[in-house]
Design a protein around this motif. Structure first.
Motif, PDB file in Angstrom:
ATOM      1  N   GLN A  47      -0.233  -1.405  -3.413  1.00  0.00           N
ATOM      2  CA  GLN A  47      -1.415  -1.321  -2.562  1.00  0.00           C
ATOM      3  C   GLN A  47      -1.025  -1.006  -1.119  1.00  0.00           C
ATOM      4  O   GLN A  47      -0.224  -1.708  -0.521  1.00  0.00           O
ATOM      5  N   PRO A  48      -1.615   0.051  -0.549  1.00  0.00           N
ATOM      6  CA  PRO A  48      -1.303   0.407   0.834  1.00  0.00           C
ATOM      7  C   PRO A  48      -2.454   0.062   1.774  1.00  0.00           C
ATOM      8  O   PRO A  48      -3.536  -0.352   1.344  1.00  0.00           O
ATOM      9  N   GLN A  49      -2.210   0.255   3.030  1.00  0.00           N
ATOM     10  CA  GLN A  49      -3.299   0.335   3.995  1.00  0.00           C
ATOM     11  C   GLN A  49      -3.727   1.798   4.050  1.00  0.00           C
ATOM     12  O   GLN A  49      -2.880   2.691   4.113  1.00  0.00           O
ATOM     13  N   ILE A  50      -5.025   2.060   3.996  1.00  0.00           N
ATOM     14  CA  ILE A  50      -5.522   3.442   3.972  1.00  0.00           C
ATOM     15  C   ILE A  50      -6.342   3.709   5.226  1.00  0.00           C
ATOM     16  O   ILE A  50      -7.223   2.914   5.590  1.00  0.00           O
ATOM     17  N   LYS A  51      -6.036   4.812   5.863  1.00  0.00           N
ATOM     18  CA  LYS A  51      -6.803   5.258   7.021  1.00  0.00           C
ATOM     19  C   LYS A  51      -7.318   6.672   6.750  1.00  0.00           C
ATOM     20  O   LYS A  51      -6.551   7.544   6.333  1.00  0.00           O
ATOM     21  N   TRP A  52      -8.611   6.874   6.985  1.00  0.00           N
ATOM     22  CA  TRP A  52      -9.244   8.166   6.749  1.00  0.00           C
ATOM     23  C   TRP A  52      -9.468   8.898   8.070  1.00  0.00           C
ATOM     24  O   TRP A  52      -9.742   8.281   9.101  1.00  0.00           O
ATOM     25  N   ALA A  64      -1.996   6.914   3.410  1.00  0.00           N
ATOM     26  CA  ALA A  64      -1.627   5.640   2.799  1.00  0.00           C
ATOM     27  C   ALA A  64      -0.328   5.150   3.430  1.00  0.00           C
ATOM     28  O   ALA A  64       0.675   5.871   3.436  1.00  0.00           O
ATOM     29  N   ILE A  65      -0.349   3.931   3.957  1.00  0.00           N
ATOM     30  CA  ILE A  65       0.807   3.340   4.613  1.00  0.00           C
ATOM     31  C   ILE A  65       1.236   2.125   3.800  1.00  0.00           C
ATOM     32  O   ILE A  65       0.440   1.193   3.576  1.00  0.00           O
ATOM     33  N   PHE A  66       2.497   2.136   3.344  1.00  0.00           N
ATOM     34  CA  PHE A  66       2.981   1.118   2.407  1.00  0.00           C
ATOM     35  C   PHE A  66       3.866   0.089   3.115  1.00  0.00           C
ATOM     36  O   PHE A  66       4.575   0.413   4.069  1.00  0.00           O
ATOM     37  N   VAL A  67       3.821  -1.135   2.584  1.00  0.00           N
ATOM     38  CA  VAL A  67       4.662  -2.214   3.084  1.00  0.00           C
ATOM     39  C   VAL A  67       5.725  -2.578   2.050  1.00  0.00           C
ATOM     40  O   VAL A  67       6.890  -2.787   2.380  1.00  0.00           O
TER      41      VAL A  67
END
Length: 286
Positions: A47-52, A64-67
């Motif tokens: 699960q990533p953080q998603i920015k549109w 999509a930014i992953f940790v």
């Protein structure tokens, strides 16, 4: 009106856990008077953080930014759309552009100039030779008829292949080999149009066809040409058709290589083999 469900799975399997960099996703269809998104779902693991955001071409882009590290990256998009473009040939070209050659108005040229510039300047001799075979310079010809002839000529004169490797062949390569993927067909058609002074752009998206109903399909690509009057009109040189309700545009660009559906980076052990890539696209009429 045609209702379509588009399911697009992209999965990368790595030999060991890797650190995932940001990934850019171009998976959401372009909405307008002809296409309405009824519902959409985007499932990504890990699960990533998603920015549109919208890019310079007004494409919807998800970043999509992953940790977490992972040995697998799965991206699945499901979109249901309503497509209203049932009569793609029902358009009128402005009087001054009905016949080729013509000139765009000064106002049009200011905005369209980037789409008239070749991406493959070294391929101009090969394009000139191919275009000259149609005899377009021997007198006025209806603009749409000219484009339709080139569109059908590519569909009937080249051999379609599925190329797994990324990137796009140059027009010179495609003309020399007489074969290519839909990306290669589109790039050749676009550069031929630009050679003739017509503003053109690359389109990435999906095609509804019997094969895509079954799944195990891929994304599709075609071209759009700016015609005064109707505006951007789609031409699919892979199948020799003007685009309509079977075509679902996701992204447009001046350069054919700048709008892949999924693009990103990862960092893993130096000697690791390349990841296994799985892509499955299904376009179903509802």
């Amino acid at each position: 009106m045609r209702r379509l469900r588009i399911t697009h799975l992209t999965e990368y399997r790595y030999s060991s856990p890797v650190t995932l960099g940001p990934h850019q996703l171009l998976l959401r269809p372009r909405e307008g008077h002809d296409v309405h998104i009824e519902s959409s779902r985007l499932d990504i693991s890990p699960q990533p953080q998603i920015k549109w955001h919208r890019d310079m071409f007004d494409n919807s882009v998800a970043v999509a930014i992953f940790v977490d590290s992972s040995d697998r990256l799965s991206i699945e998009s499901e979109v249901v759309i309503e497509h209203y473009e049932e009569a793609p040939l029902d358009f009128l070209v402005a009087d001054y552009a009905v016949n080729y050659p013509f000139l765009y108005t000064p106002e049009e040229r200011f905005d369209l100039l980037p789409y008239e510039q070749p991406v493959y300047p070294n391929d101009q001799p090969a394009l000139r030779e191919w275009v000259s075979g149609f005899g377009f310079g021997q007198g006025p010809i209806e603009t749409y008829a000219m484009l339709d002839r080139m569109n059908r000529a590519l569909a009937g004169g080249l051999t379609y292949i599925i190329r797994e490797e990324p990137g796009v062949q140059s027009p010179d390569q495609t003309l020399a080999s007489r074969r290519g993927s839909c990306r290669d067909y589109a790039a050749l058609f676009i550069e031929a149009c630009r050679h003739l002074g017509l503003a053109s752009r690359f389109v990435s998206g999906y095609l509804h066809a019997p094969a895509t109903e079954e799944g195990n399909a891929a994304t599709h690509a075609w071209a759009e040409v700016y015609l005064p009057g109707p505006g951007w009109k789609g031409f699919d040189p892979t199948i020799g058709e003007v685009t309509g309700s079977r075509h679902i545009a996701v992204a447009v660009a001046r350069h054919p290589e700048t709008v892949p559906p999924v693009a990103g980076t990862f960092v893993g052990p130096r000697e690791s083999p390349p990841p296994v890539l799985i892509v499955n696209v299904q376009v179903v009429a509802l």
